[in-house]
Design an enzyme around this catalytic site. Structure first.
Site, mmCIF file in Angstrom:
data_model
loop_
_atom_site.group_PDB
_atom_site.id
_atom_site.type_symbol
_atom_site.label_atom_id
_atom_site.label_comp_id
_atom_site.label_asym_id
_atom_site.label_seq_id
_atom_site.Cartn_x
_atom_site.Cartn_y
_atom_site.Cartn_z
ATOM 1 N N ASP A 71 0.867 -1.183 0.000
ATOM 2 C CA ASP A 71 0.000 0.000 0.000
ATOM 3 C C ASP A 71 0.902 1.230 0.000
ATOM 4 O OD1 ASP A 71 -2.087 1.763 0.191
ATOM 5 O OD2 ASP A 71 -2.584 1.311 2.273
ATOM 6 N N ARG A 79 4.353 3.059 2.810
ATOM 7 C CA ARG A 79 4.896 1.892 3.512
ATOM 8 C C ARG A 79 6.373 1.695 3.134
ATOM 9 N NH1 ARG A 79 0.537 3.018 6.118
ATOM 10 N NH2 ARG A 79 -1.386 2.282 5.162
ATOM 11 N N LYS A 171 -8.643 3.015 -6.263
ATOM 12 C CA LYS A 171 -9.433 2.771 -5.044
ATOM 13 C C LYS A 171 -10.110 4.070 -4.599
ATOM 14 C CE LYS A 171 -5.482 3.473 -1.912
ATOM 15 N NZ LYS A 171 -4.507 2.849 -1.012
ATOM 16 N N HIS A 172 -11.177 4.001 -3.799
ATOM 17 C CA HIS A 172 -11.871 2.870 -3.204
ATOM 18 C C HIS A 172 -13.267 2.822 -3.838
ATOM 19 C CE1 HIS A 172 -9.017 4.523 -0.215
ATOM 20 N NE2 HIS A 172 -8.838 3.272 0.169
ATOM 21 N N HIS A 184 -12.525 2.320 8.359
ATOM 22 C CA HIS A 184 -11.786 1.483 9.297
ATOM 23 C C HIS A 184 -12.613 1.239 10.565
ATOM 24 C CE1 HIS A 184 -8.395 2.941 6.832
ATOM 25 N NE2 HIS A 184 -7.783 1.835 7.209
ATOM 26 N N ASP A 256 -10.541 -3.920 0.051
ATOM 27 C CA ASP A 256 -9.822 -3.196 1.085
ATOM 28 C C ASP A 256 -9.646 -4.182 2.252
ATOM 29 O OD1 ASP A 256 -8.562 -1.132 2.414
ATOM 30 O OD2 ASP A 256 -10.242 0.264 2.267
#
Length: 542
Positions: A71, A79, A171-172, A184, A256
């Site tokens: 990601d 990351r 995305k998303h 989340h 996701d």
């Protein structure tokens, strides 16, 4: 009904689990040999590009066509550069410049770095239209608030990344921009009618499909105009009816993180996984929080059980596995053609293959096409400089500063998509350019309950220039209040907004359109009027 004995292998093929560590655990090796189709890397797996290249070589030793996903948005969400902050500006900065050729160049630069480290799928770009400034999870991750701007930069990003041999992932779907809820934690509701969704949210995804995007990531979003009951990730009407049949997307649909509360709370890990596959998803991303063998086995066995119980057809599972293998074949073919696979394989077999060129350690012996161990992206830093926007008032101090300033950084609650370890700010790079610069970072608790809320902000500044650094000041009342109080006393202060710039304030207002290392460096250079080599080991404060 005849059930195939291949089911466990098929079920493993559609999983993309995470794991802990900077080398490959034994359990991942075993599962790859048994059919596991891919893995997802997170910041915990990354120490350096050379180390990632060695890790991915270990994975390919077990399965040459394994999908290695990450990601990496090359912005606040990073990351690959999480320990030091991204050396690129992020999407909002690129959208602010609005030069698609620059966006494509930044993405190609990133793609080469990822491909030479053995990564084959990037869960990016974010093609949401961030037309709700109160959005707590997208913000600077989007290219902007206008659908066609997002579309042209999304397609440029996809072209650049995929030209370098890394599959892009828009995305998303069908669009997470116009929400004030973070998936989340809960299920956001996108309440627009089909006509509005068609002319806004779907525009970037339609453009991404036309540009040949290899994959699309689902959003854990409830969109009643399409399905009043199920979030997009679990909705056949959305994934099959809308994305496959109406929009004509034939690539890989990946979820996701399946452990996110937007789907897990109501259906559990296993239930959400099975429902997503039945709806039309081809790959299950898991392991941000549940990065262990037990979770991978639970999901594999749940998929097998669902086929045997008639909840998921074997035909649908075979179709999903075939799309995973098709993407794996594309990345193997493309990376081999551009030479990236040879570089990545060399990294895994020869730890001594690191050469110092042009001040940076580069794996593979080529500064243009190797793996930079230290340093950052030159095109990314140039893009961050171009993104900066300055607004001045009659109270503006003269720039560049000639006196070392005092910097106050206001730290709001962290966006959960951004790694806690990822540094940000202006104080550290400014202290390198103007020795004697002091800085402090304040959170809401530092100002709560004080008799004079502005005192902690002004303490330490004296008569020196004052730099106030914020992220999405408009979304955090304690920040906007502290900013207003401080500016009432020091109207000459320089305000640096490193989030979405909704309001302009201060003697000088500097909008960076992101809080990456590159953005902080660009703001510091503007304020100090000088540049220094970007040294990621002297990291900003996390």
């Amino acid at each position: 009904m005849r059930i195939s004995g291949e089911l466990p292998e098929l079920a493993a093929t559609v999983l993309q689990p995470g794991f802990v560590g900077t080398t490959v655990p034994d359990w991942v090796r075993r599962r790859l040999a048994e059919g596991l189709g891919g893995v997802a890397l997170f910041a915990r797996n990354v120490e350096s590009p050379a180390q990632v290249a060695a890790l991915t070589a270990q994975l390919r030793a077990e399965r040459p066509d394994v999908i290695v996903a990450i990601d990496e948005e090359a912005g606040d969400v990073t990351r690959f550069e999480s320990r030091h902050g991204s050396s690129r500006p992020g999407n909002l900065g690129l959208g602010a410049v609005d030069d698609p050729e620059l966006t494509e160049a930044v993405a190609r630069d990133l793609g080469l770095e990822l491909a030479h480290a053995g990564i084959t799928l990037d869960y990016a770009p974010d093609t949401d239209v961030n037309n709700n400034p109160d959005n707590p999870i997208i913000g600077v991750r989007a290219f902007g608030a206008e659908a066609h701007l997002v579309a042209r930069h999304g397609t440029a990003w996809i072209r650049g990344l995929q030209d370098a041999g890394v599959a892009a992932c828009a995305k998303h779907f069908p669009g997470h921009g116009d929400t004030a809820v973070d998936s989340h934690h809960d299920v956001p509701v996108i309440g627009h009618d089909p006509a509005r969704l068609d002319e806004c949210e779907l525009v970037p995804f339609r453009a991404a499909i036309a540009a040949g995007v290899q994959s699309i990531m689902t959003g854990h979003l409830l969109v009643p105009a399409y399905d009043p009951e199920l979030p997009a990730t679990l909705s056949r009407r959305i994934l099959t009816g809308l994305l496959r049949e109406e929009l004509g997307f034939q690539g890989l649909i990946v979820t996701d993180g399946i452990e996110m509360q937007g789907v897990r709370r109501a259906y559990g890990l296993e239930g959400a996984t099975v429902r997503a596959l039945a709806a039309g998803a081809d790959a299950i991303c898991v392991g941000g929080d549940h990065a262990d063998e037990r979770t991978a086995l639970r999901l594999r066995d749940a998929i097998v059980a669902a086929v045997r119980a008639g909840e998921l057809t074997e035909e649908r599972l075979r179709d999903a596995a075939a799309r995973v293998r098709k993407l794996a074949a594309w990345t193997l073919r493309t990376q081999t053609a551009i030479g990236a696979r040879a570089v990545a394989d060399a990294a895994g077999s020869a730890s001594h293959g690191i050469a110092v060129l042009g001040g940076s350690a580069v794996l593979g012996g080529s500064a243009g096409h190797g793996i930079a161990v230290l340093g950052g992206s030159a095109v990314g830093q140039a893009a961050a400089r171009r993104a900066v926007k300055v607004t001045t008032t009659a109270d503006a101090p003269a720039l560049p500063l000639t006196v070392a300033p005092h910097v106050v950084e206001f730290a709001p609650p962290r966006n959960i998509a951004i790694g806690a370890e990822t540094p940000w700010g202006v104080g550290v790079p400014l202290s390198r350019l103007l020795p004697g610069t002091t800085s402090v970072r304040l959170c809401a608790d530092d100002l709560a309950g004080t008799s004079d809320p502005v005192a902690p902000v002004l303490d330490g500044s004296g008569a020196r220039p004052l730099v106030l650094v914020v992220r999405d000041a408009h979304r955090h009342p304690w920040v906007s209040d502290a900013l207003a109080r401080a500016l009432a006393v020091r109207p000459d202060a320089i305000v640096v907004e490193m989030g979405v710039p909704v309001a302009v304030s201060g003697g000088v207002h500097v909008a960076t359109y992101g809080a990456t290392r590159a953005c902080g460096q660009a703001a510091a250079e503007l304020i100090a009027g000088a540049t220094v080599p970007d040294r990621p080991k002297q990291a900003l404060a996390a």
